[in-house]
Design a protein around this motif. Structure first.
Motif, PDB file in Angstrom:
ATOM      1  N   HIS A 106      83.241  58.463   2.267  1.00 20.99           N
ATOM      2  CA  HIS A 106      82.841  57.395   3.183  1.00 20.99           C
ATOM      3  C   HIS A 106      82.325  57.876   4.532  1.00 20.99           C
ATOM      4  CE1 HIS A 106      85.281  55.238   0.194  1.00 20.99           C
ATOM      5  NE2 HIS A 106      84.614  54.166   0.558  1.00 20.99           N
ATOM      6  N   GLY A 107      82.680  59.080   4.967  1.00 18.35           N
ATOM      7  CA  GLY A 107      82.207  59.503   6.282  1.00 18.35           C
ATOM      8  C   GLY A 107      82.497  60.958   6.577  1.00 18.35           C
ATOM      9  N   SER A 108      81.800  61.495   7.563  1.00 20.99           N
ATOM     10  CA  SER A 108      82.005  62.866   8.019  1.00 20.99           C
ATOM     11  C   SER A 108      82.165  62.844   9.533  1.00 20.99           C
ATOM     12  CB  SER A 108      80.814  63.744   7.618  1.00 20.99           C
ATOM     13  OG  SER A 108      81.040  65.093   7.963  1.00 20.99           O
ATOM     14  N   PHE A 109      83.151  63.604  10.010  1.00 21.66           N
ATOM     15  CA  PHE A 109      83.499  63.571  11.421  1.00 21.66           C
ATOM     16  C   PHE A 109      83.615  64.989  11.982  1.00 21.66           C
ATOM     17  CE2 PHE A 109      85.096  59.791   9.396  1.00 21.66           C
ATOM     18  CZ  PHE A 109      84.798  58.771  10.282  1.00 21.66           C
ATOM     19  N   VAL A 110      83.510  65.086  13.286  1.00 15.25           N
ATOM     20  CA  VAL A 110      83.689  66.357  13.971  1.00 15.25           C
ATOM     21  C   VAL A 110      84.597  66.126  15.175  1.00 15.25           C
ATOM     22  CG1 VAL A 110      81.619  66.061  15.400  1.00 15.25           C
ATOM     23  CG2 VAL A 110      82.497  68.358  14.954  1.00 15.25           C
ATOM     24  N   MET A 111      85.465  67.071  15.448  1.00 15.26           N
ATOM     25  CA  MET A 111      86.358  66.951  16.590  1.00 15.26           C
ATOM     26  C   MET A 111      85.760  67.623  17.812  1.00 15.26           C
ATOM     27  SD  MET A 111      90.215  68.372  17.308  1.00 15.26           S
ATOM     28  CE  MET A 111      89.621  69.765  18.279  1.00 15.26           C
ATOM     29  N   GLN A 112      85.864  66.955  18.956  1.00 16.23           N
ATOM     30  CA  GLN A 112      85.482  67.543  20.234  1.00 16.23           C
ATOM     31  C   GLN A 112      86.626  67.359  21.222  1.00 16.23           C
ATOM     32  OE1 GLN A 112      81.858  66.339  22.099  1.00 16.23           O
ATOM     33  NE2 GLN A 112      80.542  67.338  20.611  1.00 16.23           N
ATOM     34  N   ILE A 327      88.263  54.299   7.534  1.00 11.80           N
ATOM     35  CA  ILE A 327      87.572  54.528   6.265  1.00 11.80           C
ATOM     36  C   ILE A 327      88.501  55.284   5.314  1.00 11.80           C
ATOM     37  CG2 ILE A 327      85.307  54.501   7.357  1.00 11.80           C
ATOM     38  CD1 ILE A 327      85.197  57.510   6.980  1.00 11.80           C
ATOM     39  N   PRO A 328      88.422  55.011   3.999  1.00 13.51           N
ATOM     40  CA  PRO A 328      89.412  55.540   3.052  1.00 13.51           C
ATOM     41  C   PRO A 328      89.202  56.977   2.593  1.00 13.51           C
ATOM     42  CG  PRO A 328      87.908  54.064   1.936  1.00 13.51           C
ATOM     43  CD  PRO A 328      87.547  54.003   3.382  1.00 13.51           C
ATOM     44  N   SER A 329      88.058  57.581   2.901  1.00 16.49           N
ATOM     45  CA  SER A 329      87.850  58.983   2.516  1.00 16.49           C
ATOM     46  C   SER A 329      86.881  59.614   3.492  1.00 16.49           C
ATOM     47  CB  SER A 329      87.293  59.080   1.088  1.00 16.49           C
ATOM     48  OG  SER A 329      86.006  58.489   1.009  1.00 16.49           O
ATOM     49  N   GLY A 330      87.052  60.899   3.720  1.00 18.04           N
ATOM     50  CA  GLY A 330      86.148  61.541   4.660  1.00 18.04           C
ATOM     51  C   GLY A 330      86.474  63.007   4.879  1.00 18.04           C
ATOM     52  N   PHE A 346      89.096  72.678   8.527  1.00 15.72           N
ATOM     53  CA  PHE A 346      88.573  71.539   7.777  1.00 15.72           C
ATOM     54  C   PHE A 346      89.711  70.617   7.350  1.00 15.72           C
ATOM     55  CE2 PHE A 346      85.643  75.037   7.093  1.00 15.72           C
ATOM     56  CZ  PHE A 346      84.409  74.453   7.317  1.00 15.72           C
ATOM     57  N   ILE A 347      89.446  69.327   7.405  1.00 15.30           N
ATOM     58  CA  ILE A 347      90.348  68.324   6.836  1.00 15.30           C
ATOM     59  C   ILE A 347      89.531  67.483   5.863  1.00 15.30           C
ATOM     60  CG2 ILE A 347      91.908  66.396   7.249  1.00 15.30           C
ATOM     61  CD1 ILE A 347      92.185  67.364  10.147  1.00 15.30           C
ATOM     62  N   SER A 348      89.923  67.478   4.595  1.00 16.46           N
ATOM     63  CA  SER A 348      89.313  66.602   3.601  1.00 16.46           C
ATOM     64  C   SER A 348      90.370  65.595   3.178  1.00 16.46           C
ATOM     65  CB  SER A 348      88.839  67.404   2.389  1.00 16.46           C
ATOM     66  OG  SER A 348      87.902  68.394   2.773  1.00 16.46           O
ATOM     67  N   TYR A 349      90.058  64.319   3.275  1.00 20.94           N
ATOM     68  CA  TYR A 349      91.085  63.341   2.925  1.00 20.94           C
ATOM     69  C   TYR A 349      90.534  62.273   1.989  1.00 20.94           C
ATOM     70  CZ  TYR A 349      89.216  59.989   6.383  1.00 20.94           C
ATOM     71  OH  TYR A 349      88.422  59.113   7.087  1.00 20.94           O
ATOM     72  N   MET A 350      91.407  61.837   1.059  1.00 18.99           N
ATOM     73  CA  MET A 350      91.054  60.860   0.036  1.00 18.99           C
ATOM     74  C   MET A 350      92.180  59.840  -0.074  1.00 18.99           C
ATOM     75  SD  MET A 350      88.270  62.382  -0.706  1.00 18.99           S
ATOM     76  CE  MET A 350      87.727  61.212  -1.947  1.00 18.99           C
ATOM     77  N   SER A 351      91.904  58.755  -0.811  1.00 25.46           N
ATOM     78  CA  SER A 351      92.895  57.687  -0.971  1.00 25.46           C
ATOM     79  C   SER A 351      92.750  57.076  -2.355  1.00 25.46           C
ATOM     80  CB  SER A 351      92.701  56.628   0.111  1.00 25.46           C
ATOM     81  OG  SER A 351      91.452  55.955  -0.079  1.00 25.46           O
ATOM     82  N   ASN A 352      93.310  55.882  -2.519  1.00 24.49           N
ATOM     83  CA  ASN A 352      93.210  55.219  -3.822  1.00 24.49           C
ATOM     84  C   ASN A 352      91.783  54.777  -4.140  1.00 24.49           C
ATOM     85  OD1 ASN A 352      93.430  53.070  -1.793  1.00 24.49           O
ATOM     86  ND2 ASN A 352      93.537  51.684  -3.558  1.00 24.49           N
TER      87      ASN A 352
END
Length: 455
Positions: A106-112, A327-330, A346-352
């Motif tokens: 569902h999305g891609s993010f970056v930390m600042q 968002i449920p995955s990203g 890296f953090i990859s996360y998923m859900s149901n």
């Protein structure tokens, strides 16, 4: 096992399963063995029972986590680029593509880390990654003037065509380092961070010294992947990435490949000339002039070397990750400069939403290349972003590569799965191994015919 095969494959990781499927579909007689009781090797997706058996063998999964069948937990946290090599390999094999179900991430993010002011402290915040010139104008990662510069940069990359010198704008993009192009567009350090790490998907700042054209092609891959199957450049299979390995295993099996799980490999046998001739399991011997294996089967032979370590932490949480818009995955990338490290986290996360856990839970897998003697501490920035964690499963993996290319002894060894967040490097290894073993290029522009009785 007491037969002669064209190829013997040891280990059922993604690389090995793809290749055994391709070998079988191209007419080779394949024997595929694994010491484990499940498919996938390091790319397996485990239920709760097998997960606890691997990490906490003396403990039972807690009952509050629900049914065993509702969990499919990846050991390696990687997504698939929608226009990348893995998708092209899958589409090459119609049988596999017809039996896998995918959904967009569902999305891609970056930390600042924002600088502290007179009345405030510095703060780490997660931002959505802009991947087009239009998204760059809307992003809160940059100020107004920087947005305009970033838009011009993305437009330049989007229009770039290696075969058309007029798109070079008078620059020598093949010899100049990427830092040169960054300087031309006057981009700020934080902008460079998300371009290099969250779009080009390099794991450290060494990419600034890589040729412009190399980095630009990785950016174009990201941009070209957006919109192919949804709004995200990343795809992920329903029920976890272990299903990809199983799909190629089925491909091999329907073309006559033989599979055996729970099979110990006691010896890889070489002849007096130093070439492989088979494998021994107990008193059984299977013979073949070619053996392909994952690195774990070649460590005791001194055939591989460690080029570093990767730590992966599987975290079960019961809440949304802050700043990700629920968002449920990203994917969340923490660039090295934001934490003073040499490598990204890296953090990859998923859900149901992808059927990997029950509703209300999330599987977040944190990973990075190990730099110190206390690798778990290196993941603290990721743990801090996740908030309260219910359970963690942590392991440090050696990152192996073969000492030789396999041409001398016909023992072909795959590479370990690195710390990148996608399967592009693993697929480069697949293509290289296929060409070395088969002696011909893997043509991904064609589609293998589905199996029939006449195949």
């Amino acid at each position: 096992m007491d037969e002669i095969y064209d190829v013997i494959v040891l280990g059922t990781g993604l690389t090995e399963c793809i290749l055994s499927g391709l070998f079988s579909a191209h007419g080779k007689k394949v024997l595929h063995l694994d010491r484990n009781s499940f498919y996938g090797g390091e790319t397996a997706s485990l239920n709760l029972t097998n997960l606890y058996k691997m990490f906490y063998p003396s403990r039972e999964p807690p009952s509050h986590l629900g049914a065993n069948r509702d969990w499919n937990v990846d050991l390696v946290p990687k997504f698939t680029m929608a226009n990348g090599k893995l998708v092209k390999i899958i589409l090459h094999t119609e049988t596999v593509s017809n039996n896998l179900e995918w959904k967009c991430v569902h999305g891609s993010f970056v930390m600042q880390v924002s600088a502290g002011g007179f009345f405030s402290k510095s703060k780490a915040k997660v931002h959505k990654v802009p991947a087009t010139d239009i998204e760059a104008l809307k992003s809160d990662l940059m100020g107004l003037l920087e947005k305009r510069r970033c838009k011009k940069f993305f437009k330049f990359v989007q229009d770039y065509d290696p075969a058309n010198s007029t798109t070079y704008k008078g620059m020598d993009l093949k010899k100049q380092p990427f830092l040169y192009l960054i300087t031309v567009f006057g981009l700020e350090k934080n902008t460079v961070d998300f371009i290099c790490h969250a779009i080009a998907l390099y794991t450290n700042d060494e990419c600034l010294q890589r040729p412009c054209v190399e980095v630009m092609m990785k950016i174009k891959l990201y941009m070209d992947s957006i919109g192919l199957y949804g709004d995200s450049p990343f795809l992920y299979p329903i029920y976890g990435i272990g299903g990809i390995a199983e799909g190629f295993s089925r491909l091999s099996a329907i073309y006559g490949g033989t599979y055996m799980l729970n099979k110990s490999i006691d010896e890889i046998i070489f002849n007096e000339d130093g070439k492989v001739i088979g494998v021994r399991s107990g008193e059984d011997i299977a013979r073949s002039p070619i053996i392909l294996c994952d690195p774990s089967y070649a460590v005791s032979l001194g055939k591989v070397r460690s080029i570093g370590k990767v730590i992966r932490a599987i975290c079960i949480i019961d809440h949304y990750i802050p700043d990700t818009n629920h968002i449920p995955s990203g994917q969340i990338i923490i660039p090295q400069r934001q934490t003073g490290r040499r490598n990204d986290i890296f953090i990859s996360y998923m859900s149901n939403s992808h059927c990997v856990c029950p509703k209300g839970y999330y599987i977040a897998i944190c990973s990075t290349s190990v730099e110190t003697d206390t690798p778990e501490n290196e993941l603290q920035p990721a743990f801090a972003l996740l908030g309260e964690i219910m359970t963690t499963f942590i392991k440090v993996y050696d990152n192996f590569e073969p000492n030789e290319d396999g041409s001398r002894d016909n023992l072909f060894i795959s590479k370990s799965y690195d710390s990148t967040s996608h399967f592009e490097t693993a697929c480069e290894d697949v293509i290289s191994l296929y060409e070395r073993i088969m002696g011909e290029r893997l043509n991904l522009e064609t589609t293998l015919k589905p199996f029939t009785q006449d195949s």
